[in-house]
Design a protein around this motif. Structure first.
Motif, mmCIF file in Angstrom:
data_model
loop_
_atom_site.group_PDB
_atom_site.id
_atom_site.type_symbol
_atom_site.label_atom_id
_atom_site.label_comp_id
_atom_site.label_asym_id
_atom_site.label_seq_id
_atom_site.Cartn_x
_atom_site.Cartn_y
_atom_site.Cartn_z
ATOM 1 N N ILE A 108 0.807 -1.079 -0.022
ATOM 2 C CA ILE A 108 -0.064 -0.021 -0.024
ATOM 3 C C ILE A 108 0.975 1.218 -0.113
ATOM 4 O O ILE A 108 0.642 2.015 -0.797
ATOM 5 N N ILE A 109 1.847 1.039 0.872
ATOM 6 C CA ILE A 109 2.926 2.217 0.859
ATOM 7 C C ILE A 109 3.488 2.410 -0.594
ATOM 8 O O ILE A 109 3.968 3.456 -0.932
ATOM 9 N N SER A 110 3.899 1.341 -1.267
ATOM 10 C CA SER A 110 4.624 1.633 -2.457
ATOM 11 C C SER A 110 4.026 2.013 -3.753
ATOM 12 O O SER A 110 4.616 2.385 -4.409
ATOM 13 N N GLN A 111 2.711 2.268 -3.763
ATOM 14 C CA GLN A 111 1.856 2.905 -4.947
ATOM 15 C C GLN A 111 2.431 4.180 -5.100
ATOM 16 O O GLN A 111 2.563 5.123 -4.257
ATOM 17 N N ASN A 112 2.697 4.386 -6.426
ATOM 18 C CA ASN A 112 3.181 5.537 -6.888
ATOM 19 C C ASN A 112 4.357 6.233 -6.027
ATOM 20 O O ASN A 112 4.345 7.448 -5.432
ATOM 21 N N PRO B 100 13.800 4.094 -2.443
ATOM 22 C CA PRO B 100 14.133 4.687 -1.190
ATOM 23 C C PRO B 100 13.180 5.337 -0.421
ATOM 24 O O PRO B 100 13.376 5.179 0.968
ATOM 25 N N ARG B 101 12.069 6.049 -0.976
ATOM 26 C CA ARG B 101 11.146 6.545 -0.070
ATOM 27 C C ARG B 101 10.353 5.635 0.554
ATOM 28 O O ARG B 101 10.126 5.811 1.712
ATOM 29 N N ILE B 102 9.971 4.323 -0.040
ATOM 30 C CA ILE B 102 9.114 3.287 0.521
ATOM 31 C C ILE B 102 9.946 2.841 1.847
ATOM 32 O O ILE B 102 9.340 2.676 2.789
ATOM 33 N N LYS B 103 11.208 2.614 1.429
ATOM 34 C CA LYS B 103 11.879 1.938 2.566
ATOM 35 C C LYS B 103 11.988 2.988 3.758
ATOM 36 O O LYS B 103 12.096 2.416 4.968
ATOM 37 N N TYR C 49 -0.768 10.910 1.272
ATOM 38 C CA TYR C 49 -2.074 10.420 1.095
ATOM 39 C C TYR C 49 -2.567 9.141 1.144
ATOM 40 O O TYR C 49 -3.745 8.704 1.680
ATOM 41 N N ARG C 50 -1.463 8.209 1.396
ATOM 42 C CA ARG C 50 -1.586 6.885 1.896
ATOM 43 C C ARG C 50 -1.927 6.544 3.303
ATOM 44 O O ARG C 50 -2.223 5.614 3.737
ATOM 45 N N ASP C 51 -1.925 7.774 4.023
ATOM 46 C CA ASP C 51 -2.122 7.668 5.495
ATOM 47 C C ASP C 51 -3.446 7.252 5.867
ATOM 48 O O ASP C 51 -3.815 6.367 6.782
ATOM 49 N N ALA C 52 -4.527 7.467 5.033
ATOM 50 C CA ALA C 52 -5.605 7.170 5.263
ATOM 51 C C ALA C 52 -6.016 5.620 4.626
ATOM 52 O O ALA C 52 -6.661 4.860 5.295
ATOM 53 N N TYR C 53 -5.283 5.400 3.631
ATOM 54 C CA TYR C 53 -5.291 3.763 3.338
ATOM 55 C C TYR C 53 -4.916 2.861 4.296
ATOM 56 O O TYR C 53 -5.616 1.743 4.825
ATOM 57 N N LEU C 54 -3.615 3.203 5.076
ATOM 58 C CA LEU C 54 -3.037 2.281 6.208
ATOM 59 C C LEU C 54 -3.921 2.323 7.261
ATOM 60 O O LEU C 54 -4.267 1.437 8.015
ATOM 61 N N CYS C 55 -4.496 3.510 7.637
ATOM 62 C CA CYS C 55 -5.170 3.887 8.834
ATOM 63 C C CYS C 55 -6.597 2.642 8.746
ATOM 64 O O CYS C 55 -6.815 2.135 9.696
#
Length: 273
Positions: A109-113, A117-120, A165-171
């Motif tokens: 989920i974090i990896s999308q777009n 290095p940023r994902i890690k 914006y992935r914060d809502a997805y993770l939550c």
């Protein structure tokens, strides 16, 4: 404790650097690899690949060392696709990992777009904030947060980790997974699993295929990103634009070997083989 494996069919660089995993770093003469709450040091001695860990059984399975990769390499060559043949031969040590299911759901989920290095970096910050500090033979590290810890975290924790914006997805996904559990997903076949994963907030087709392949071992999955779109056009002469249709093209062609072929094609294209 440590064990070793034939270097011909296990290349840590190819296996770790091919986009399927994010919790690893260069260490001494090899790599430090963290999965869930466990850690291993992986390096070559010229003939063998050596894995040192307090959890050798876990990492034997993690690196998929029971699998017959010589047979998979020969199968790849049998499709008579030049890029696939070259990649399978030159990258025969690339293995698909058996990773922690929950960790893969949140990681992809974090990896999308996003770039690697940023994902890690985002994952590392979440581990430091919500994971458990561990002391291993190679120093301190953090476990991946439990689904409960993620579900109980305020959205600001995801935001401060850089999730955007992935914060809502993770939550939302962590709360749902905490209620539903991951066990029900483990019983599903590849197609059923993808349909269920697509119901989670922030999970689209490519992310679902990545989770199915790298988290649940569904090797009939074939994630398609910009690299595989390029492979489809340049090496298969494809004209389709829709990623779901491109995915179907590849899974129809490669069947139960789709995931392995995807990795050879993806990594081979990136290395310009």
């Amino acid at each position: 404790m440590k064990f070793d494996f034939d270097a011909q069919y296990f290349n840590p660089e190819h296996t770790l650097e091919c986009g399927q995993v994010f919790r690893f770093s260069k260490y001494k003469d090899g790599y430090l690899v963290i999965s869930a709450d466990k850690c291993a040091y992986v390096y070559g001695d010229g003939v063998k690949i050596v894995i040192e860990s307090e959890d050798t059984d876990y990492f034997y399975r993690y690196f998929d060392l029971d699998r017959n990769y010589p047979e998979i390499v020969e199968r790849a060559k049998s499709f008579d696709v030049p890029l696939l043949t070259r990649s399978a031969e030159l990258c025969k040590g690339l293995r698909i990992l058996n990773q922690n299911r929950e960790e893969m759901i949140f990681s992809f989920i974090i990896s999308q777009n996003n770039n690697i290095p940023r994902i890690k970096g985002i994952i590392a910050k979440l581990c430091a904030s919500l994971g458990e500090k561990k002391q291993g033979p190679f120093g301190e590290y953090y476990s991946f947060p439990s689904t409960r810890a993620l579900a109980e975290a305020d959205i600001s924790v995801f935001r401060s980790a850089g999730a955007g914006y992935r914060d809502a997805y993770l939550c939302e996904t962590s709360k749902r997974l905490c209620l539903d559990g991951v066990e029900r997903l483990e019983k599903l076949d590849g197609a059923q699993l993808k349909r269920e994963l697509l119901k989670y907030k922030g999970v689209g087709g490519k992310v679902a295929d990545c989770i199915a392949l790298f988290g649940f071992g569904k090797t009939d999955s074939f994630p398609v990103d910009t690299w595989l779109e390029k492979v489809y056009r340049e090496d298969f002469g494809g004209q389709l634009k829709d990623r779901d249709k491109i995915t179907k093209f590849f899974t129809d062609k490669f069947g139960e070997y789709s995931g392995y072929m995807q990795q050879y094609l993806f990594y081979g294209k990136r290395l310009n083989l």
